[in-house]
Design an enzyme around this catalytic site. Structure first.
Site, PDB file in Angstrom:
ATOM      1  CE  LYS A 247      -4.542   0.804   0.512  1.00  0.00           C
ATOM      2  NZ  LYS A 247      -5.694   0.031   0.064  1.00  0.00           N
TER       3      LYS A 247
ATOM      4  N   GLY B 223     -25.889   2.431   2.530  1.00  0.00           N
ATOM      5  CA  GLY B 223     -25.038   3.128   1.565  1.00  0.00           C
ATOM      6  C   GLY B 223     -25.314   2.665   0.153  1.00  0.00           C
ATOM      7  CB  VAL B 224     -27.735   3.292  -2.369  1.00  0.00           C
ATOM      8  CG1 VAL B 224     -28.508   2.171  -1.717  1.00  0.00           C
ATOM      9  CG2 VAL B 224     -28.308   4.658  -1.941  1.00  0.00           C
ATOM     10  N   GLY B 225     -24.063   4.049  -2.662  1.00  0.00           N
ATOM     11  CA  GLY B 225     -23.083   4.725  -3.516  1.00  0.00           C
ATOM     12  C   GLY B 225     -22.708   3.794  -4.660  1.00  0.00           C
TER      13      GLY B 225
ATOM     14  CB  VAL C 259     -20.038  -1.027  -3.627  1.00  0.00           C
ATOM     15  CG1 VAL C 259     -20.265  -2.517  -3.415  1.00  0.00           C
ATOM     16  CG2 VAL C 259     -18.585  -0.769  -3.991  1.00  0.00           C
TER      17      VAL C 259
END
Ligand code: NAD
Length: 366
Positions: A80, A180-182, A184
């Site tokens: 990372k 959360g309906v972003g 994904v």
């Protein structure tokens, strides 16, 4: 902070500190483990309160990538990068090109990608200076937005959990809470709704709620704070980390937790045990959310959507293996997922003792 103590505590192989006066770049690249292959992991931009906080975060995140790749069956290690700063003000072509040159100096031991604070556009600047970058747009032969594949992987994990818990993978008449309906969460609805699931959702962004209602008027929305009290079959957290905690576990009325959100358990060991004690089947986040990683990893062998989809479908079998290990060894599903990853690293690490003669073919499968 004793830097070498910190680095060796969780067996990291290498940490590179990258600095450039001209652009103000301050980046740390951490390579945790390369037993299975080059260390792949995104580049995060974050205004860390201290350099110590940045180092701790990159060490934690890179180790997480080792487990995520190993459990997903990828021939990749964990790495990372973090860039210290505010993404709103520091991002520019020059910064990413300098970063790309640092990535190149590691000779392929670390492969970068997008993460919080970075985008496909940023990776295209990085690509001008290094071969070791993924998450490029489809136009340049990359894999594009990973979210649809992440959602497809979550859907496979949900199917596996249903089969394990209830005997079959049918979603007909099942209630799924989507937090959360972003990117994904919305893509996940595109699998759940045609499969017959009843959706109850929540979000804090009016635009994302309206996008769902325009396409799926039957979706019922509840206030963000009350999502934990709604009776359902599956809770799919697709927003924030830490939402499964001391406060929410007693309130949850679900049989299964399966969603894309990273670090969904506030305290891994305690809360995975608490869920098991309550009879809630937890699908470990780093396993079920691996679809996006599998997608970008496919860029390394020449991206083909069909192949990436086939590999992401395999998340179903991996989740089943984890449930089997958890049952046989009487451990939590989280410990089982970690054991699966560690055993793969250990077993494949052992075959590397064998001399293979001529160099390996360049295009090994990821
Ligand atoms: P996103 O930002 O597109 O979507 C998140 C959604 O959650 C947004 O609509 C946001 O308004 C909503 N939200 C924020 N706070 C909330 C709250 N308190 N209650 C309800 N909703 C809230 O992000 P995404 O790309 O869809 O990712 C979702 C999660 O999955 C993140 O935790 C991310 O780290 C993880 N993840 C994403 C991918 C990927 O491919 N995008 C891959 C692996 C893991």
């Amino acid at each position: 902070m004793k830097i070498f103590e910190e680095i060796s505590r969780k067996d990291h192989e290498q940490v590179a500190f990258c600095s450039d006066k001209e652009t103000g770049l301050k980046a740390i690249i951490a390579i945790h483990n390369t037993t299975l292959g080059p260390a792949l992991g995104g580049c995060r931009i974050w205004p860390y309160e201290s350099e110590e906080a940045a180092l701790r975060d990159v060490l934690r995140l890179s180790r997480g990538m080792t487990y995520k790749s190993a459990a997903a069956g990828l021939n990749l290690g964990g790495g990372k990068a973090v860039i210290i700063g505010d993404a709103k003000t520091i991002k520019c072509e020059k910064l990413f090109r300098v970063f790309g040159r640092f990535v190149q100096t590691l000779g392929g031991r670390y492969i970068t990608a997008e993460d919080v604070g970075t985008s496909v556009q940023d990776m295209e600047w990085v690509r001008m200076e290094t071969n070791f970058v993924t998450g490029i747009s489809r136009t340049f032969g990359g894999s594009g937005d990973p979210s649809p594949l992440t959602a497809f992987g979550v859907f496979q994990g949900i199917r596996a959990a249903l089969t394990w818990h209830l005997g079959n993978d049918s979603l007909v008449g099942k209630t799924v809470l989507v937090q959360g309906v972003g990117q994904v969460g919305f893509s996940l609805l595109q699998h759940l709704i045609p499969a017959g699931a009843k959706i109850i959702a929540t979000d804090v962004d009016e635009r994302n709620i309206n996008r769902v209602l325009a396409e799926y008027p039957s979706v019922q929305f509840v206030a963000p704070h009350s999502i934990y009290d709604v009776p359902c079959d599956i809770f799919a957290p697709c927003a924030l980390g830490g939402v499964v905690n001391d406060d929410t576990i007693p309130r949850l009325q679900c049989k299964i937790i399966a969603g894309s959100a990273n670090n969904v358990l506030a305290e891994e060991d305690k809360h995975s045990a608490d869920l098991a004690a309550r009879g809630i089947l937890y699908v470990p986040d780093f396993v079920i959310s691996a679809g996006g990683l599998i997608n970008v990893a496919n860029e390394l062998v020449g991206y083909e959507r069909k192949q990436a989809l086939r590999q992401v479908t395999g998340i179903y079998d991996i989740v089943m293996d984890i449930f089997n290990i958890a049952k046989e060894e009487d451990i939590t599903t989280l410990d089982a997922a970690k054991a699966l990853a560690e055993r793969r690293i250990y077993n494949l690490g052992r075959i590397k003792h064998t001399y293979v003669g001529t160099p390996m073919l360049k295009r090994a499968r990821v």
